[in-house]
Design a protein around this motif. Structure first.
Motif, PDB file in Angstrom:
ATOM      1  N   VAL A   1       0.848  -1.193   0.000  1.00  0.00           N
ATOM      2  CA  VAL A   1       0.000   0.000   0.000  1.00  0.00           C
ATOM      3  C   VAL A   1       0.887   1.248   0.000  1.00  0.00           C
ATOM      4  O   VAL A   1       1.827   1.334   0.779  1.00  0.00           O
ATOM      5  N   GLN A   2       0.589   2.158  -0.885  1.00  0.00           N
ATOM      6  CA  GLN A   2       1.286   3.449  -0.906  1.00  0.00           C
ATOM      7  C   GLN A   2       0.279   4.543  -0.600  1.00  0.00           C
ATOM      8  O   GLN A   2      -0.847   4.501  -1.092  1.00  0.00           O
ATOM      9  N   LEU A   3       0.705   5.505   0.189  1.00  0.00           N
ATOM     10  CA  LEU A   3      -0.191   6.556   0.641  1.00  0.00           C
ATOM     11  C   LEU A   3       0.398   7.918   0.336  1.00  0.00           C
ATOM     12  O   LEU A   3       1.609   8.118   0.460  1.00  0.00           O
ATOM     13  N   GLN A   4      -0.454   8.843  -0.046  1.00  0.00           N
ATOM     14  CA  GLN A   4      -0.006  10.206  -0.323  1.00  0.00           C
ATOM     15  C   GLN A   4      -0.997  11.186   0.269  1.00  0.00           C
ATOM     16  O   GLN A   4      -2.160  11.215  -0.149  1.00  0.00           O
ATOM     17  N   ALA A   5      -0.540  11.970   1.227  1.00  0.00           N
ATOM     18  CA  ALA A   5      -1.381  12.955   1.889  1.00  0.00           C
ATOM     19  C   ALA A   5      -1.260  14.308   1.201  1.00  0.00           C
ATOM     20  O   ALA A   5      -0.200  14.662   0.686  1.00  0.00           O
ATOM     21  N   SER A   6      -2.359  15.046   1.210  1.00  0.00           N
ATOM     22  CA  SER A   6      -2.362  16.384   0.624  1.00  0.00           C
ATOM     23  C   SER A   6      -3.435  17.221   1.296  1.00  0.00           C
ATOM     24  O   SER A   6      -4.229  16.708   2.092  1.00  0.00           O
ATOM     25  N   GLY A   7      -3.445  18.511   0.966  1.00  0.00           N
ATOM     26  CA  GLY A   7      -4.494  19.386   1.478  1.00  0.00           C
ATOM     27  C   GLY A   7      -4.080  20.310   2.598  1.00  0.00           C
ATOM     28  O   GLY A   7      -4.876  21.129   3.064  1.00  0.00           O
ATOM     29  N   GLY A   8      -2.853  20.185   3.058  1.00  0.00           N
ATOM     30  CA  GLY A   8      -2.393  21.067   4.114  1.00  0.00           C
ATOM     31  C   GLY A   8      -2.217  22.490   3.611  1.00  0.00           C
ATOM     32  O   GLY A   8      -2.316  22.759   2.417  1.00  0.00           O
ATOM     33  N   GLY A   9      -1.948  23.389   4.536  1.00  0.00           N
ATOM     34  CA  GLY A   9      -1.751  24.779   4.167  1.00  0.00           C
ATOM     35  C   GLY A   9      -1.770  25.664   5.382  1.00  0.00           C
ATOM     36  O   GLY A   9      -1.688  25.195   6.522  1.00  0.00           O
ATOM     37  N   LEU A  10      -1.886  26.961   5.119  1.00  0.00           N
ATOM     38  CA  LEU A  10      -1.915  27.970   6.169  1.00  0.00           C
ATOM     39  C   LEU A  10      -3.358  28.419   6.370  1.00  0.00           C
ATOM     40  O   LEU A  10      -4.047  28.769   5.404  1.00  0.00           O
ATOM     41  N   VAL A  11      -3.803  28.417   7.617  1.00  0.00           N
ATOM     42  CA  VAL A  11      -5.167  28.819   7.930  1.00  0.00           C
ATOM     43  C   VAL A  11      -5.164  29.595   9.237  1.00  0.00           C
ATOM     44  O   VAL A  11      -4.318  29.346  10.097  1.00  0.00           O
ATOM     45  N   GLN A  12      -6.086  30.505   9.364  1.00  0.00           N
ATOM     46  CA  GLN A  12      -6.195  31.248  10.617  1.00  0.00           C
ATOM     47  C   GLN A  12      -6.893  30.421  11.679  1.00  0.00           C
ATOM     48  O   GLN A  12      -7.675  29.518  11.367  1.00  0.00           O
ATOM     49  N   ALA A  13      -6.619  30.728  12.916  1.00  0.00           N
ATOM     50  CA  ALA A  13      -7.297  30.058  14.023  1.00  0.00           C
ATOM     51  C   ALA A  13      -8.803  30.164  13.843  1.00  0.00           C
ATOM     52  O   ALA A  13      -9.316  31.230  13.488  1.00  0.00           O
ATOM     53  N   GLY A  14      -9.479  29.054  14.072  1.00  0.00           N
ATOM     54  CA  GLY A  14     -10.917  28.998  13.870  1.00  0.00           C
ATOM     55  C   GLY A  14     -11.325  28.569  12.481  1.00  0.00           C
ATOM     56  O   GLY A  14     -12.508  28.307  12.231  1.00  0.00           O
ATOM     57  N   GLY A  15     -10.359  28.478  11.589  1.00  0.00           N
ATOM     58  CA  GLY A  15     -10.644  28.096  10.216  1.00  0.00           C
ATOM     59  C   GLY A  15     -10.715  26.593  10.020  1.00  0.00           C
ATOM     60  O   GLY A  15     -10.619  25.817  10.971  1.00  0.00           O
ATOM     61  N   SER A  16     -10.874  26.201   8.767  1.00  0.00           N
ATOM     62  CA  SER A  16     -11.050  24.793   8.415  1.00  0.00           C
ATOM     63  C   SER A  16     -10.103  24.384   7.296  1.00  0.00           C
ATOM     64  O   SER A  16      -9.717  25.207   6.457  1.00  0.00           O
ATOM     65  N   LEU A  17      -9.764  23.116   7.297  1.00  0.00           N
ATOM     66  CA  LEU A  17      -9.017  22.500   6.208  1.00  0.00           C
ATOM     67  C   LEU A  17      -9.525  21.077   6.034  1.00  0.00           C
ATOM     68  O   LEU A  17      -9.991  20.453   6.988  1.00  0.00           O
ATOM     69  N   ARG A  18      -9.393  20.588   4.820  1.00  0.00           N
ATOM     70  CA  ARG A  18      -9.736  19.196   4.539  1.00  0.00           C
ATOM     71  C   ARG A  18      -8.505  18.515   3.977  1.00  0.00           C
ATOM     72  O   ARG A  18      -8.031  18.879   2.890  1.00  0.00           O
ATOM     73  N   LEU A  19      -8.010  17.530   4.695  1.00  0.00           N
ATOM     74  CA  LEU A  19      -6.880  16.753   4.238  1.00  0.00           C
ATOM     75  C   LEU A  19      -7.376  15.537   3.468  1.00  0.00           C
ATOM     76  O   LEU A  19      -8.424  14.971   3.793  1.00  0.00           O
ATOM     77  N   SER A  20      -6.589  15.145   2.487  1.00  0.00           N
ATOM     78  CA  SER A  20      -6.910  13.962   1.691  1.00  0.00           C
ATOM     79  C   SER A  20      -5.733  13.005   1.720  1.00  0.00           C
ATOM     80  O   SER A  20      -4.580  13.421   1.825  1.00  0.00           O
ATOM     81  N   CYS A  21      -6.035  11.737   1.611  1.00  0.00           N
ATOM     82  CA  CYS A  21      -5.010  10.705   1.550  1.00  0.00           C
ATOM     83  C   CYS A  21      -5.388   9.741   0.441  1.00  0.00           C
ATOM     84  O   CYS A  21      -6.432   9.088   0.513  1.00  0.00           O
ATOM     85  N   ALA A  22      -4.543   9.679  -0.573  1.00  0.00           N
ATOM     86  CA  ALA A  22      -4.776   8.777  -1.694  1.00  0.00           C
ATOM     87  C   ALA A  22      -4.002   7.493  -1.461  1.00  0.00           C
ATOM     88  O   ALA A  22      -2.801   7.524  -1.191  1.00  0.00           O
ATOM     89  N   ALA A  23      -4.699   6.371  -1.583  1.00  0.00           N
ATOM     90  CA  ALA A  23      -4.075   5.067  -1.370  1.00  0.00           C
ATOM     91  C   ALA A  23      -3.987   4.321  -2.689  1.00  0.00           C
ATOM     92  O   ALA A  23      -4.875   4.416  -3.534  1.00  0.00           O
TER      93      ALA A  23
END
Length: 122
Positions: A1-23
């Protein structure tokens, strides 16, 4: 199994992010999946996990009610929706796969993605 994470970044406190992991790999959909994070100078810590069919989810107490883990086996994707982010949650976030459901120990995970940086500014 190979995994690749993405979706990170810079966000202000109280904000939202969605991370993804492709397998990738034929057995990818049969593994339980988890998200961990590691801040500079700190140990890698458990964030959330999900069983192979998405029937059960597990969360660290610190993220309950704010983070949601999900998966789409048809697409071989795992997601981590993070809301109400806090500056202390700045870290590199990793996805990983395990033969064990609900495992919170990093040692229970066999395969790891490369990590994606999440920075939460105050």
């Amino acid at each position: 199994v190979q995994l690749q994470a993405s979706g990170g970044g810079l966000v202000q406190a109280g904000g939202s992010l969605r991370l993804s992991c492709a397998a990738s790999g034929r057995a990818a959909a049969m593994y339980a999946m988890g998200w961990f994070r590691q801040a500079p100078g700190k140990e890698r810590e458990f964030v959330a996990a999900i069983t192979w069919n998405g029937g059960y989810t597990y969360y660290a107490d610190s993220v309950k009610g704010r983070f949601t883990i999900s998966r789409d086996n048809a697409k071989k994707m795992v997601y981590l929706q993070m809301n109400s982010l806090r500056p202390e949650e700045t870290a590199v976030y990793y996805c990983a796969s395990s033969k064990f459901r609900g495992a919170e120990a990093a040692a229970a995970y066999d395969y790891w993605g490369q990590g994606t940086q999440v920075t939460v500014s105050s």
